[in-house]
Scaffold this motif. Sequence first.
Motif, PDB file in Angstrom:
ATOM      1  N   TYR A  44       0.824  -1.218  -0.186  1.00  0.00           N
ATOM      2  CA  TYR A  44      -0.105  -0.032   0.050  1.00  0.00           C
ATOM      3  C   TYR A  44       0.748   1.242  -0.053  1.00  0.00           C
ATOM      4  CZ  TYR A  44      -3.389  -3.482   1.396  1.00  0.00           C
ATOM      5  OH  TYR A  44      -4.275  -4.561   1.364  1.00  0.00           O
ATOM      6  N   LYS A  45       0.473   2.250  -0.844  1.00  0.00           N
ATOM      7  CA  LYS A  45       1.216   3.557  -0.785  1.00  0.00           C
ATOM      8  C   LYS A  45       0.358   4.535  -0.481  1.00  0.00           C
ATOM      9  CE  LYS A  45       4.948   2.264  -4.146  1.00  0.00           C
ATOM     10  NZ  LYS A  45       4.770   0.836  -4.022  1.00  0.00           N
ATOM     11  N   THR A  46      -0.722   4.665  -0.866  1.00  0.00           N
ATOM     12  CA  THR A  46      -1.745   5.627  -0.596  1.00  0.00           C
ATOM     13  C   THR A  46      -2.912   5.156   0.281  1.00  0.00           C
ATOM     14  OG1 THR A  46      -1.147   6.884  -2.465  1.00  0.00           O
ATOM     15  CG2 THR A  46      -3.147   7.674  -1.081  1.00  0.00           C
ATOM     16  N   THR A  47      -3.058   5.787   1.595  1.00  0.00           N
ATOM     17  CA  THR A  47      -4.055   5.065   2.402  1.00  0.00           C
ATOM     18  C   THR A  47      -5.072   6.339   2.863  1.00  0.00           C
ATOM     19  OG1 THR A  47      -2.481   3.545   3.564  1.00  0.00           O
ATOM     20  CG2 THR A  47      -4.651   4.315   4.841  1.00  0.00           C
ATOM     21  N   ALA A  48      -6.362   5.980   2.850  1.00  0.00           N
ATOM     22  CA  ALA A  48      -7.448   6.959   3.017  1.00  0.00           C
ATOM     23  C   ALA A  48      -7.882   6.616   4.447  1.00  0.00           C
ATOM     24  CB  ALA A  48      -8.615   6.770   2.251  1.00  0.00           C
ATOM     25  N   VAL A  49      -7.841   7.859   5.245  1.00  0.00           N
ATOM     26  CA  VAL A  49      -8.570   7.813   6.559  1.00  0.00           C
ATOM     27  C   VAL A  49      -9.543   8.771   7.212  1.00  0.00           C
ATOM     28  CG1 VAL A  49      -6.295   6.683   7.592  1.00  0.00           C
ATOM     29  CG2 VAL A  49      -6.451   9.033   7.399  1.00  0.00           C
ATOM     30  N   ASN A  50      -9.957   8.849   7.956  1.00  0.00           N
ATOM     31  CA  ASN A  50     -10.999   9.700   8.727  1.00  0.00           C
ATOM     32  C   ASN A  50     -10.472  10.290  10.065  1.00  0.00           C
ATOM     33  OD1 ASN A  50     -11.620   7.452  10.291  1.00  0.00           O
ATOM     34  ND2 ASN A  50     -13.850   8.191  10.607  1.00  0.00           N
ATOM     35  N   SER A  51      -9.090   9.898  10.250  1.00  0.00           N
ATOM     36  CA  SER A  51      -8.664  10.360  11.521  1.00  0.00           C
ATOM     37  C   SER A  51      -7.343  11.239  11.377  1.00  0.00           C
ATOM     38  CB  SER A  51      -7.679   8.845  12.253  1.00  0.00           C
ATOM     39  OG  SER A  51      -6.791   9.378  13.051  1.00  0.00           O
ATOM     40  N   VAL A 109      -5.074  10.378   2.338  1.00  0.00           N
ATOM     41  CA  VAL A 109      -6.230  10.879   1.896  1.00  0.00           C
ATOM     42  C   VAL A 109      -7.243  11.042   3.129  1.00  0.00           C
ATOM     43  CG1 VAL A 109      -8.561  10.864   0.576  1.00  0.00           C
ATOM     44  CG2 VAL A 109      -6.278   9.752  -0.371  1.00  0.00           C
ATOM     45  N   PHE A 110      -7.335  12.147   3.754  1.00  0.00           N
ATOM     46  CA  PHE A 110      -8.032  12.557   4.895  1.00  0.00           C
ATOM     47  C   PHE A 110      -9.466  13.045   4.596  1.00  0.00           C
ATOM     48  CE2 PHE A 110      -8.324  15.685   8.687  1.00  0.00           C
ATOM     49  CZ  PHE A 110      -8.872  14.859   9.394  1.00  0.00           C
ATOM     50  N   LYS A 111     -10.292  12.545   4.764  1.00  0.00           N
ATOM     51  CA  LYS A 111     -11.893  12.900   4.778  1.00  0.00           C
ATOM     52  C   LYS A 111     -12.650  12.238   5.609  1.00  0.00           C
ATOM     53  CE  LYS A 111     -11.415  13.432  -0.256  1.00  0.00           C
ATOM     54  NZ  LYS A 111     -11.759  12.705  -1.671  1.00  0.00           N
ATOM     55  N   SER A 112     -13.917  12.623   5.715  1.00  0.00           N
ATOM     56  CA  SER A 112     -15.129  11.965   6.529  1.00  0.00           C
ATOM     57  C   SER A 112     -15.385  10.578   5.788  1.00  0.00           C
ATOM     58  CB  SER A 112     -16.286  12.966   6.537  1.00  0.00           C
ATOM     59  OG  SER A 112     -16.844  12.795   5.197  1.00  0.00           O
ATOM     60  N   ILE A 113     -15.951   9.880   6.589  1.00  0.00           N
ATOM     61  CA  ILE A 113     -16.340   8.722   6.147  1.00  0.00           C
ATOM     62  C   ILE A 113     -17.058   8.649   4.853  1.00  0.00           C
ATOM     63  CG2 ILE A 113     -17.463   6.443   6.531  1.00  0.00           C
ATOM     64  CD1 ILE A 113     -16.515   6.171   9.429  1.00  0.00           C
TER      65      ILE A 113
END
Length: 386
Positions: free
Chosen positions: A350-357, A373-377
């Motif tokens: 994995y190189k790009t991870t999306a989180v909501n934290s 990537v940082f966004k709401s769920i």
Amino acid sequence: MLAGEYGEVVERNFRLLVRLGEIYGADRMIPVGSVQVAGVSYKSIGDPGLEFLEDLASKGAKVKVPTTLNPTGMDLLDWKDLGFPEDFAEKQLQIMDAFEKMGIMMTATCTPYLVGNLPRFREHIAWSESSAVSFANSVIGARTNREGGPSALAAALCGVTPNYGLHLDEKRKPNFLVKVSTELKDNADFGALGYHVGKIVKDGIPYFKGIKNADTDQLKALGAAMAASGAVGLYHVEGITPEAGLFGTDGLEIIEVGERETHEAYKTLNTGEDPDIIILGCPHASLKEIATLARKLEGKRLRKPLWICTSRVTKEAATRMGFTELIEKAGGKVVADTCTVVSPIERMGYKTTAVNSGKAANYLPGFCKQQVVFKSIDDLLEGNAV
Ligand code: F3S
């Protein structure tokens, strides 16, 4: 203990606590009700950590108070299916063995307060997971410093901690007044606020005004983000946290946070665009958060792998309620015992991870070489689930 009456291990660990007490001017040792030990993942402690723990365990070290463990580097049951490397797993299991021999509870979560290690208001504890420290101090009103892994373990083996810092009434006063004038809708917004404030206050104690409502999941997201971008161990929220009413705010340094500041935090933390994987549950997801996700995913199909990280206990309950099945039907996984930051995701392709934290977004580039990537769920699912 210091005289060696309880053996070499206790003597050595008590000496460490005495030294800490001397450095910080503690007047005495105080008993602790519980300990949370961090530094559990093989990724964080490596071979030196493993040797240190095995040495302690082989010398008969035993904890004196209820002691729980932070997340490990992998799901202890499903690590193979999830693609965790075999060599990593072998070392991780050895670490768990050593902790178990010492009588530590194998909770493997950063939310010990959700799985049975729930201190009471004003109880002295010695915890070393920064997000849990923040939650215990701020939301529960228990008392702990931000312990390191070794000092928490020493407190567990001796049953006491030096009386200084956040154990004392006078050290729990706020020194910043944070006036929030933007609407906070979800965990990600609380994470963005926490990221911004932690950077400014560093190890200070912020007092928030203007947060109209926040549930416990949002408070854990806020505290975790501040503990990561700064070193905040305690915060107060007017009308919401238990000690906020004890303090006035006259003369405090003022920080104004509006939409512009949280927007800026999102901009800084978003370093990637198209995620390889979405990882939720930082801090570890509550049953309520898993239920909410399951309902959002009902009848949908994920375009990307998705993990929601939680404790084993919470996963068991989620499974019993049918939430795990709903998430799996959509193509996601409820992953127990580990988390996005302490697992070796960079070794798993994995190189790009999306989180909501806010905490995970802050740590992933450094700890896991990830773009974020940082966004709401809701925003994350919008592009990645059909
Ligand atoms: Fe917990 Fe891991 Fe986040 S330990 S607070 S899920 S970085």
